[in-house]
Motif scaffolding. Structure first.
Motif, short mmCIF file in Angstrom:
data_model
loop_
_atom_site.label_atom_id
_atom_site.label_comp_id
_atom_site.label_asym_id
_atom_site.label_seq_id
_atom_site.Cartn_x
_atom_site.Cartn_y
_atom_site.Cartn_z
N LYS A 69 9.96 29.36 21.49
CA LYS A 69 9.63 30.24 22.55
C LYS A 69 8.43 29.62 23.44
O LYS A 69 8.41 29.62 24.56
N ILE A 70 7.35 29.08 22.38
CA ILE A 70 6.40 28.54 23.21
C ILE A 70 6.63 27.20 23.70
O ILE A 70 6.36 26.95 24.86
N ARG A 71 7.58 26.48 23.25
CA ARG A 71 8.05 25.26 23.78
C ARG A 71 8.75 25.43 24.90
O ARG A 71 8.83 24.60 25.97
N ILE A 72 9.70 26.50 25.01
CA ILE A 72 10.40 26.90 26.17
C ILE A 72 9.62 27.18 27.39
O ILE A 72 9.76 26.95 28.63
N LYS A 73 8.44 27.92 27.05
CA LYS A 73 7.54 28.40 27.86
C LYS A 73 7.03 26.90 28.66
O LYS A 73 6.70 27.02 29.90
N HIS A 74 6.54 26.23 27.76
CA HIS A 74 5.85 24.96 28.22
C HIS A 74 6.98 24.10 28.98
O HIS A 74 6.48 23.43 30.05
N ALA A 75 8.15 24.17 28.58
CA ALA A 75 8.89 23.29 29.37
C ALA A 75 9.37 23.84 30.76
O ALA A 75 9.58 23.05 31.81
N PHE A 79 8.94 21.92 34.03
CA PHE A 79 9.87 21.92 35.12
C PHE A 79 9.72 22.55 36.53
O PHE A 79 9.73 21.73 37.63
N TYR A 80 8.62 23.70 36.44
CA TYR A 80 8.46 24.00 37.77
C TYR A 80 7.27 23.37 38.40
O TYR A 80 7.17 23.36 39.86
N SER A 81 6.68 22.56 37.85
CA SER A 81 5.36 21.85 38.59
C SER A 81 5.93 20.68 39.04
O SER A 81 5.25 20.18 40.05
N PHE A 82 7.40 20.23 39.07
CA PHE A 82 7.99 19.21 39.62
C PHE A 82 9.07 19.87 40.55
O PHE A 82 10.15 19.28 40.84
N ARG A 83 8.78 20.98 40.89
CA ARG A 83 10.21 21.83 41.62
C ARG A 83 10.44 21.26 42.80
O ARG A 83 11.67 20.95 43.35
N SER A 101 12.32 12.81 30.45
CA SER A 101 10.93 12.10 30.03
C SER A 101 9.82 13.05 30.14
O SER A 101 9.00 13.25 29.45
N MET A 102 9.97 14.00 31.14
CA MET A 102 8.75 14.94 31.55
C MET A 102 8.95 16.34 30.92
O MET A 102 8.20 17.29 30.80
N VAL A 103 10.27 16.95 30.89
CA VAL A 103 10.73 18.17 30.48
C VAL A 103 11.24 18.32 29.11
O VAL A 103 10.75 19.13 28.27
N VAL A 104 12.41 17.39 28.88
CA VAL A 104 12.97 17.69 27.62
C VAL A 104 12.09 16.89 26.45
O VAL A 104 12.09 17.57 25.47
N SER A 105 11.24 16.16 26.69
CA SER A 105 10.28 15.62 25.63
C SER A 105 9.39 16.98 25.31
O SER A 105 8.92 16.95 24.09
N VAL A 106 8.98 17.76 26.34
CA VAL A 106 7.90 18.93 25.83
C VAL A 106 8.97 19.92 25.34
O VAL A 106 8.46 20.62 24.09
N LEU A 107 10.01 20.05 25.56
CA LEU A 107 11.13 21.12 24.92
C LEU A 107 11.39 20.74 23.62
O LEU A 107 11.30 21.58 22.62
N THR A 108 11.63 19.56 23.28
CA THR A 108 12.03 19.07 21.82
C THR A 108 11.13 18.34 21.17
O THR A 108 11.49 17.78 19.98
N SER A 109 10.02 18.24 21.38
CA SER A 109 8.98 17.53 20.63
C SER A 109 8.56 17.93 19.28
O SER A 109 8.30 19.08 19.29
N CYS A 110 8.92 16.90 18.62
CA CYS A 110 8.66 17.31 16.88
C CYS A 110 9.59 18.44 16.32
O CYS A 110 9.34 18.79 15.24
N LEU A 111 10.62 18.86 17.24
CA LEU A 111 11.51 19.99 16.65
C LEU A 111 12.71 19.04 15.50
O LEU A 111 13.35 20.06 14.78
#
Length: 182
Positions: A69-75, A79-83, A101-111
């Protein structure tokens, strides 16, 4: 390890423990677990249900939902910062490269170190596919012609990935896990 052994090994490298930041995570299981937790909470120690220190959010029952949930929030934040970028007339390939590179890396980092339960994986994949559909801007639909009437239907997630030219969420996580294990 005892605390003394840990202090000695830290001191050899010029480090010292900071016991003010120490958090106790208890995870009693089985018969009498509720009574044990009650006794621990009444003691002098503060029992935390989850902790975050230099890494992922760890729940005392080892659930990954909080971390996902935390990763989804940050992803979504990334995502919206590049809308504006998603709406530009940039090629689909450039958008996908940027997205990965900018969104999926945040979403799946270290998962890759976690084994996700079904609910956590569903949350993660739903977020991934929603973002992809927004990048596609309505082009991720199937158009069928029935008696001269055009009907637009939503593509399946597999068809969406094929249209966008990327792998599915589950495949992406599997590949990351294999890279982690090598």
């Amino acid at each position: 390890f005892s605390s003394k052994t840990l202090d000695e090994s830290f001191a050899a490298h010029g480090f010292a423990q900071n016991v003010d930041k120490e958090q106790l995570l208890a995870n009693p299981r089985g018969e009498g677990a509720g009574r044990i937790m009650k006794d621990l909470r009444q003691g002098s120690h503060t029992i935390y249900t989850d902790s975050r220190y230099l890494g992922p959010h760890i729940n005392y029952r080892l659930y990954t939902r909080n971390e996902v949930k935390i990763r989804i929030k940050h992803a979504w934040s990334a995502f919206y910062s590049f809308r504006r970028f998603w709406l530009l007339g940039v090629s689909k390939k450039a958008k996908i490269e940027f997205f990965m590179s900018m969104v999926v890396s945040v979403l799946t980092s270290c998962l890759s170190v976690f084994v996700l339960d079904k609910v956590s994986f569903r949350l993660l994949s739903a977020c991934y596919y929603r973002m992809l559909r927004r990048i596609a801007q309505g082009n991720a639909t199937q158009k069928t012609d029935v008696n001269g009437i055009k009907i637009y239907r939503r593509m399946t997630n597999g068809q969406l990935c094929a249209y966008m030219g990327i792998v599915s969420c589950s495949t992406m996580l599997r590949v990351q896990r294999l890279k982690f294990l090598q």
